[in-house]
Scaffold this motif. Structure first.
Motif, PDB file in Angstrom:
ATOM      1  N   VAL A  30       0.865  -1.183   0.000  1.00 50.86           N
ATOM      2  CA  VAL A  30       0.000   0.000   0.000  1.00 50.86           C
ATOM      3  C   VAL A  30       0.899   1.229   0.000  1.00 50.86           C
ATOM      4  N   LEU A  31       0.756   2.044  -1.033  1.00 49.28           N
ATOM      5  CA  LEU A  31       1.583   3.236  -1.184  1.00 49.28           C
ATOM      6  C   LEU A  31       0.818   4.459  -0.695  1.00 49.28           C
ATOM      7  N   ILE A  32       1.433   5.231   0.179  1.00 51.97           N
ATOM      8  CA  ILE A  32       0.815   6.448   0.705  1.00 51.97           C
ATOM      9  C   ILE A  32       1.267   7.635  -0.145  1.00 51.97           C
ATOM     10  N   GLU A  33       0.358   8.180  -0.914  1.00 48.94           N
ATOM     11  CA  GLU A  33       0.611   9.349  -1.764  1.00 48.94           C
ATOM     12  C   GLU A  33       1.833   9.189  -2.681  1.00 48.94           C
ATOM     13  N   PRO A  34       1.878   8.153  -3.493  1.00 52.39           N
ATOM     14  CA  PRO A  34       3.015   7.994  -4.402  1.00 52.39           C
ATOM     15  C   PRO A  34       3.073   9.141  -5.408  1.00 52.39           C
ATOM     16  N   TYR A  47      -4.463   8.203  -1.579  1.00 53.95           N
ATOM     17  CA  TYR A  47      -4.220   9.633  -1.782  1.00 53.95           C
ATOM     18  C   TYR A  47      -5.107  10.438  -0.845  1.00 53.95           C
ATOM     19  N   PHE A  48      -4.736  11.698  -0.672  1.00 53.06           N
ATOM     20  CA  PHE A  48      -5.560  12.634   0.076  1.00 53.06           C
ATOM     21  C   PHE A  48      -5.933  13.791  -0.846  1.00 53.06           C
ATOM     22  N   ASP A  49      -7.073  14.373  -0.585  1.00 54.25           N
ATOM     23  CA  ASP A  49      -7.549  15.488  -1.412  1.00 54.25           C
ATOM     24  C   ASP A  49      -6.804  16.758  -0.993  1.00 54.25           C
ATOM     25  N   LYS A 188      -3.913  15.666   7.491  1.00 58.65           N
ATOM     26  CA  LYS A 188      -4.260  14.468   6.731  1.00 58.65           C
ATOM     27  C   LYS A 188      -4.376  13.318   7.729  1.00 58.65           C
ATOM     28  N   ARG A 189      -5.519  12.669   7.763  1.00 59.91           N
ATOM     29  CA  ARG A 189      -5.753  11.605   8.742  1.00 59.91           C
ATOM     30  C   ARG A 189      -5.192  10.274   8.229  1.00 59.91           C
ATOM     31  N   TYR A 212      -8.882  10.030   0.093  1.00 59.28           N
ATOM     32  CA  TYR A 212      -9.532  10.490   1.315  1.00 59.28           C
ATOM     33  C   TYR A 212      -9.669  12.008   1.278  1.00 59.28           C
ATOM     34  N   GLY A 213     -10.914  12.447   1.232  1.00 55.95           N
ATOM     35  CA  GLY A 213     -11.186  13.872   1.276  1.00 55.95           C
ATOM     36  C   GLY A 213     -11.923  14.235   2.540  1.00 55.95           C
TER      37      GLY A 213
END
Length: 373
Positions: A30-34, A47-49, A188-189, A212-213
């Motif tokens: 699982v990649l966090i914000e690649p 990703y985060f919004d 960012k949660r 995630y927004g």
């Protein structure tokens, strides 16, 4: 090698994903914000919004600013971060359309911009120097330097200036004395994203990509520091509109960049008794210029670096000023902007960075003023 079946890779390590995913096909990654594309049957991305978060930061900044000028410190001058700046500007102008946004970049290339608090300090100071009283620090670990700059500027000038943090609640920096200068933070949660993705992996419903927004609870604006009203109507309206999809943040910015690590040009401006320096006429729109303002006269001197409307030259401005003793009236007649100003003591120097907006045709310098415009 230890038999892990689920592995998380943060942004800085995401480039390893495809290689490791191919070598360990039975492990889910699982990649966090690649920051670049990665694909594979055992790769998922979170990703985060970010644009929603930046929009909220702009709303908070414009709701707090007393100067009408706010700043944005970006870690890297890239299309991605320009989108952040645009959303920040969009949010600010939803509150006050006349809000002016100034941008400073920690780095123009490479990855050092996310971990260079010294340059972020200089970048934030440049924004505060031109009148910004709220600065959004979208620069990762560099952000601590920008917050330090707001503290130093506030203490030196006796004014209220603020920083807006990012990713985590940077109000926790109380031990270093910085918390009183943090207006809010765009949070960012990551905890929610990791917990929910773990649960999805366990029951076999992990998606290949999730964003995630605000609606998903992934983006929040911090109010625990007490510096901003948690029931601020503009924030509530923005969060509701973003969550419902009624507000779509802009991705193209009209803001002016005033600082880069490496300026496009360096200019020395020296005032002497009875003589005011002339700014070079060949400065181009969008150039970030490092001005060294030197006072070689016997009295303190106010310097101003302003812009003349398209079609006028710095000589036209000087002629208008010579025709009247009313400086503001002269500038108003020709539609010129006096720009920010700095008081330099006899024998002193001061370095600032500024750029020419597209709407201006020339740069001019004011000096020898008895008082600030």
């Amino acid at each position: 090698r230890e038999g892990a079946e689920l592995v998380y890779l943060p942004l800085t390590e995401a480039w390893l994903a495809e290689d490791f995913a191919a070598r360990f096909p039975n492990t889910s990654f699982v990649l966090i914000e690649p920051p670049w594309p990665s694909s594979g049957p055992n790769i998922s991305k979170i990703y985060f919004d970010d644009l929603a978060g930046s929009y909220l930061a702009g709303v908070a900044a414009a709701s707090t600013s007393s100067t009408g000028i706010i700043g944005f410190v970006g870690g890297l001058e890239s299309w991605l971060m320009m989108g952040w700046a645009a959303a920040y500007e969009d949010g600010a102008r939803s509150v006050e359309p006349a809000t002016e946004v100034r941008i400073a970049w920690v780095r123009e290339d490479g990855s050092e911009g996310w971990n260079d608090p010294v340059q972020a300090y200089a970048a934030a100071t440049s924004l505060l120097d031109v009148g910004a009283d709220v600065v959004f620090t979208a620069a990762g670990a560099s952000g601590s330097g920008a917050i330090e700059a707001t503290k130093a500027f506030a203490n030196e000038h006796g004014v209220d200036v603020w920083a807006i943090g990012v990713d985590a609640d940077e109000g926790y920096l109380a031990d270093s004395g910085l918390a009183p200068y943090v207006l809010t933070s765009v949070i960012k949660r990551f905890d929610i994203a990791v917990e929910e993705s773990m649960a999805a992996w366990l029951d076999g419903t992990l998606l290949r990509e999730t964003t995630y927004g605000i609606l998903e609870g992934g983006i929040e604006i911090s109010t625990v520091n007490g510096a901003i009203d948690p029931s601020l109507p503009a924030l509530d309206l923005a969060m509701e509109g973003l969550a419902a999809g009624d507000i779509v943040p802009a991705t193209l910015s009209n803001a002016t960049t005033v600082w880069r690590t490496e300026p496009d040009r360096e200019v020395d401006l020296v005032a002497t008794d009875g003589a005011c320096p002339v700014a070079p006429s060949e400065i181009r729109h969008g150039e970030v210029v490092s001005y060294t303002l030197a006072n070689r006269s016997a009295e303190p001197v106010w310097f101003g670096v302003g812009g003349a409307p398209a079609g006028l030259t710095s000589d036209d401005v000087r002629q208008a000023l010579d025709d009247t003793s009313d400086l503001l009236a002269a500038l108003d007649v020709i539609g010129a902007d006096p720009g920010p100003q700095w008081l330099v003591a006899p024998g002193g120097t001061h370095e600032i960075r500024a750029s020419v907006a597209e709407s201006f045709g020339a740069v001019f310098v004011l000096c020898g003023l008895n008082e600030q415009v």
